[in-house]
Write a protein that holds these residues in place. Structure first.
Motif, PDB file in Angstrom:
ATOM      1  N   TRP A  14      52.516  11.688 -99.326  1.00  0.00           N
ATOM      2  CA  TRP A  14      53.846  11.683 -98.692  1.00  0.00           C
ATOM      3  C   TRP A  14      54.891  11.422 -99.774  1.00  0.00           C
ATOM      4  O   TRP A  14      54.765  10.495-100.578  1.00  0.00           O
ATOM      5  CB  TRP A  14      53.938  10.592 -97.642  1.00  0.00           C
ATOM      6  CG  TRP A  14      53.101  10.776 -96.403  1.00  0.00           C
ATOM      7  CD1 TRP A  14      51.852  10.286 -96.170  1.00  0.00           C
ATOM      8  CD2 TRP A  14      53.475  11.480 -95.206  1.00  0.00           C
ATOM      9  NE1 TRP A  14      51.416  10.640 -94.914  1.00  0.00           N
ATOM     10  CE2 TRP A  14      52.397  11.369 -94.298  1.00  0.00           C
ATOM     11  CE3 TRP A  14      54.610  12.179 -94.822  1.00  0.00           C
ATOM     12  CZ2 TRP A  14      52.432  11.934 -93.026  1.00  0.00           C
ATOM     13  CZ3 TRP A  14      54.648  12.746 -93.549  1.00  0.00           C
ATOM     14  CH2 TRP A  14      53.563  12.613 -92.670  1.00  0.00           C
ATOM     15  N   SER A  15      55.951  12.197 -99.771  1.00  0.00           N
ATOM     16  CA  SER A  15      56.948  12.130-100.837  1.00  0.00           C
ATOM     17  C   SER A  15      57.666  10.781-100.895  1.00  0.00           C
ATOM     18  O   SER A  15      57.912  10.246-101.976  1.00  0.00           O
ATOM     19  CB  SER A  15      57.967  13.256-100.657  1.00  0.00           C
ATOM     20  OG  SER A  15      58.908  13.258-101.699  1.00  0.00           O
ATOM     21  N   GLY A  16      58.023  10.220 -99.734  1.00  0.00           N
ATOM     22  CA  GLY A  16      58.723   8.939 -99.731  1.00  0.00           C
ATOM     23  C   GLY A  16      57.856   7.825-100.286  1.00  0.00           C
ATOM     24  O   GLY A  16      58.321   6.981-101.061  1.00  0.00           O
ATOM     25  N   ASP A  17      56.594   7.807 -99.885  1.00  0.00           N
ATOM     26  CA  ASP A  17      55.652   6.809-100.398  1.00  0.00           C
ATOM     27  C   ASP A  17      55.433   7.003-101.897  1.00  0.00           C
ATOM     28  O   ASP A  17      55.422   6.048-102.685  1.00  0.00           O
ATOM     29  CB  ASP A  17      54.305   6.918 -99.674  1.00  0.00           C
ATOM     30  CG  ASP A  17      54.432   6.894 -98.166  1.00  0.00           C
ATOM     31  OD1 ASP A  17      55.103   7.785 -97.610  1.00  0.00           O
ATOM     32  OD2 ASP A  17      53.851   5.994 -97.538  1.00  0.00           O
ATOM     33  N   ALA A  18      55.222   8.272-102.291  1.00  0.00           N
ATOM     34  CA  ALA A  18      54.919   8.571-103.691  1.00  0.00           C
ATOM     35  C   ALA A  18      56.076   8.203-104.610  1.00  0.00           C
ATOM     36  O   ALA A  18      55.870   7.699-105.717  1.00  0.00           O
ATOM     37  CB  ALA A  18      54.573  10.045-103.839  1.00  0.00           C
ATOM     38  N   THR A  19      57.309   8.441-104.163  1.00  0.00           N
ATOM     39  CA  THR A  19      58.473   8.129-104.981  1.00  0.00           C
ATOM     40  C   THR A  19      58.487   6.657-105.380  1.00  0.00           C
ATOM     41  O   THR A  19      58.797   6.305-106.530  1.00  0.00           O
ATOM     42  CB  THR A  19      59.771   8.485-104.230  1.00  0.00           C
ATOM     43  OG1 THR A  19      59.797   9.898-104.018  1.00  0.00           O
ATOM     44  CG2 THR A  19      61.001   8.070-105.009  1.00  0.00           C
ATOM     45  N   GLN A  20      58.141   5.784-104.448  1.00  0.00           N
ATOM     46  CA  GLN A  20      58.077   4.361-104.782  1.00  0.00           C
ATOM     47  C   GLN A  20      56.882   4.064-105.686  1.00  0.00           C
ATOM     48  O   GLN A  20      56.965   3.238-106.595  1.00  0.00           O
ATOM     49  CB  GLN A  20      58.014   3.528-103.502  1.00  0.00           C
ATOM     50  CG  GLN A  20      59.279   3.600-102.681  1.00  0.00           C
ATOM     51  CD  GLN A  20      59.350   2.532-101.602  1.00  0.00           C
ATOM     52  OE1 GLN A  20      58.486   1.672-101.488  1.00  0.00           O
ATOM     53  NE2 GLN A  20      60.387   2.586-100.792  1.00  0.00           N
ATOM     54  N   SER A  21      55.763   4.758-105.450  1.00  0.00           N
ATOM     55  CA  SER A  21      54.591   4.556-106.306  1.00  0.00           C
ATOM     56  C   SER A  21      54.897   4.929-107.753  1.00  0.00           C
ATOM     57  O   SER A  21      54.437   4.270-108.686  1.00  0.00           O
ATOM     58  CB  SER A  21      53.411   5.383-105.805  1.00  0.00           C
ATOM     59  OG  SER A  21      52.917   4.887-104.582  1.00  0.00           O
TER      60      SER A  21
END
Length: 684
Positions: free
Chosen positions: A291-298
């Motif tokens: 998921w892009s939103g999750d990945a951005t924080q990762s």
């Protein structure tokens, strides 16, 4: 990766378009050989190998290239797995300098003359450390290590195993024999493992053997507890697990005098590692999707902990997929913009211009899709097929054109301006810059409420709503869209205003705390981290959750999506203290790509001392700070230490410059340790 999810043992596919690999790929490289070279090679797929345009007809594993200047082309077809090639000679080797294309645009006329291929778009070939013909890329698996349960409770027809903390991998049954089935019921909590009817994941194991064997389910699972239901009386000697992990080492660190905060940091690290697999995924029990939103924080956490560029790039490629664009990334409007924003972050933390240039065409076609969906006012609002997410929050209105989406859109256009310029698309850069400026103007014209001293949540039917939420206001702070007066107003009217609906997900709590840190409120944020993430620890969390609402009691904490155990108890976005502590307490951040220049703004935020390392592309920045001494050392770049002191600070290794208002600066050169004696300024 994304087709491994099961729910109640049933395959659960993703919601969005899944692109496959290109089945026919051409790899090539030009060589200048001082001597003839014997090349050993292996491919995955049917191959055609040409030397200077002439195909070789012996594909038994070796061929000879004569001395001189030559071009080697390898074209491979493989529908089942991505085409790959490995070559090893004295001079000719497959490495990151090879180029690749999925269409070479070559044609041959009636005389037999080949056309030129100047219209072909070549990109650097994907290259990883498969360094022998025995290593087959399509056979890649993550490493595993054996772990044992810390507790085994046996009953007549069941065994409850506790592995001590959240974990991920394969349960292994040792010495099992007989005829029948047993059920493995997995639980992130004991309650879930014991509730066969409502547990999110389980496996059935069928045995028909008079001899003792070992067996393991096909798919990895997330769990802490495993309830083995053995109603058919199968013999079972013991149980272990194979812990599966991405072999990435920590390069960053943080420690301080507060043991609870140290625990929060350590559990955050473990949470991120669990959610880092072939890609950065959201959580390990339920979705296991990208998921892009999750990945951005990762990505941001990764830059301050593991600093692994390859996982970032793989994840961003997987999220984007191929043209044509048919929907937003993950079908979510805001997740499309996070993908754009991630390129700017990646460039600043790595200095890798090539990755941005190679992806510019993909960025442009996706932005074309977005721009074409604007309404008559040039704003974005949800259309058929769009998921406007923002956050998991009860009663959050998604109607009309949300200020939050326009804010992300503007930032995405600013990112496109930078990437267009780096890719030498100057006309595009001018266009995107103008669009960003126009949209930022509309953001304040349409959404700023002078009465409420904040950006309102939405614009419906051309009219400003009265609803105030935290989202757009906190992002506008660390995007630096507000002037100093507005920042101060929004801090009081929104961020520290208890009448504004609170945030209950670590996902958005991260951005809320970042906004407060950007405003210099590290003392307040420290209390928030200890209360929020510390609250999960007090409930026994061994990894951080998808959502945490302190008002819930007992097993209510496991509920989500209308399911008794629907919540993920290990979710990547729960690990955000890694970033907050590195970026806003140690205070290290790049000010030019790849840490060529950087800032250090240490902020104790009520701590007595802190000590940590922030990794850089080719080294690290080390920071120690207490109330009277700061120690800095760095192995690359030129840094600027920015700090406040209640007295006249001293440093033998460099010249401290007074900037007024108790603020001082010191240039930090690489490979030179610095020790600064000062007196910390007490927060207001």
């Amino acid at each position: 990766m994304q087709n491994r999810r099961t729910e109640r043992n049933a395959f659960f596919p993703i919601f969005w378009k899944m692109d496959s690999h290109y089945p026919l790929v051409d790899f090539h490289k030009d060589f200048s050989l001082p001597k003839a070279d014997t090349i050993h090679f292996q491919t995955e797929g049917i191959c055609n190998i040409k030397i200077d345009g002439k195909a070789i007809d012996d594909l038994t594993g070796t061929f000879i290239v004569p001395a001189g200047n030559h071009r080697i082309n390898v074209k491979i077809y493989n529908q089942a797995t991505p085409p790959t090639v490995f070559m090893s000679g004295r001079y000719v080797k497959t490495d990151a300098s090879w180029l690749a294309t999925f269409e070479d645009k070559e044609w041959i006329d009636e005389t037999g003359k080949s056309s030129d291929v100047s219209a072909t778009n070549y990109q650097p070939a994907g290259y990883w450390n498969f360094n022998s013909t025995n290593q087959i890329p399509s056979h890649f698996v993550l490493p595993v290590i054996v772990q044992r349960p810390v507790s085994v409770v046996k009953k007549d027809n069941s065994i409850l195993l506790d592995f001590g903390k959240e974990t991920f991998g394969y349960v292994k049954l040792h010495g099992i024999a007989g005829r029948g089935r047993l059920q493995l019921v997995y639980g992130e909590s004991k309650e879930e493992a014991l509730d066969t009817e409502h547990a999110e994941t389980f496996d059935w194991i069928t045995i028909s053997s008079s001899k003792k064997i070992d067996t393991t389910p096909q798919l990895s699972k997330a769990f802490r507890y495993v309830n083995i239901k053995n109603t058919d009386g199968l013999q079972l000697d013991s149980v272990s697990m194979l812990y599966e992990y991405a072999d990435l080492k920590d390069k960053g660190s943080f420690a301080c005098n507060d043991e609870e905060l140290n625990k929060i940091y350590d559990v955050s690290k473990y949470t991120l590692h669990l959610s880092t697999r072939e890609f950065f995924i959201d959580g390990i029990k339920r979705d296991r999707w990208i998921w892009s939103g999750d990945a951005t924080q990762s990505y941001l956490m990764n830059y301050y902990l593991m600093n692994d560029n390859e996982t970032v790039k793989r994840t961003m490629y997987a999220l984007r997929g191929k043209d044509p664009v048919t929907s937003h990334i993950n079908t979510i409007m805001d997740y499309t913009f996070y993908w754009f924003l991630s390129f700017y972050d990646y460039y600043m933390f790595t200095g890798d211009k090539t990755f941005l240039v190679n992806n510019y065409d993909r960025m442009k076609t996706l932005m074309d899709y977005v721009v074409a969906r604007r309404n008559k006012d040039g704003l974005l609002e949800g259309m058929t097929g769009d998921w406007v997410f923002v956050d998991w929050a009860k009663g959050l209105s998604k109607k009309g054109a949300l200020s939050f989406e326009q804010l992300l859109f503007a930032r995405g256009l600013e990112t496109m301006t930078i990437c267009a310029d780096l890719s030498d698309h100057k006309d595009d850069a001018v266009q995107y810059s103008k669009m960003a400026t126009d949209l930022k103007g509309k953001l304040f014209e349409y959404y700023w409420s002078e009465k409420q001293k904040a950006l309102v949540h939405s614009r419906i039917d051309g009219k400003q709503s009265d609803n105030i939420t935290r989202y757009a206001n906190m992002f506008a702070i660390f995007f630096n869209y507000f002037n100093e007066i507005q920042k101060s107003e929004v801090k009081k009217s929104v961020l520290l205003n208890d009448t504004i609906p609170s945030i209950t997900t670590p996902y958005m709590h991260f951005y809320e705390l970042e906004a407060l840190c950007a405003l210099g409120s590290q003392d307040h944020v420290l209390k928030e981290m200890k209360d929020y993430w510390g609250g999960m620890l007090k409930l026994g969390a061994t990894s951080f959750w998808e959502e945490y609402d302190p008002s819930k009691k007992g097993a209510e904490h496991y509920e989500m999506y209308g399911r008794k155990f629907g919540k993920s108890l290990c979710h990547a976005w729960g690990a955000s203290p890694i970033y907050l502590l590195g970026r806003y307490y140690l205070g290290v951040s790049p000010t030019s790509p790849g840490f060529e220049t950087y800032e250090i703004k240490p902020a104790l935020g009520g701590l007595k001392w802190m000590d940590g390392v922030v990794p850089t592309p080719n080294g690290e920045v080390r920071v120690y700070c207490n109330t009277s001494n700061i120690k800095i050392s760095a192995s690359e770049g030129v840094g600027k230490l920015i700090f406040k002191s209640a007295n006249n600070p001293k440093c033998k290794e460099g010249k401290i410059i007074a900037k007024g208002g108790n603020q001082y600066e010191l240039e930090i050169k690489k490979d030179q340790p610095y020790s600064i004696n000062y007196k910390a300024v007490v927060s207001e």
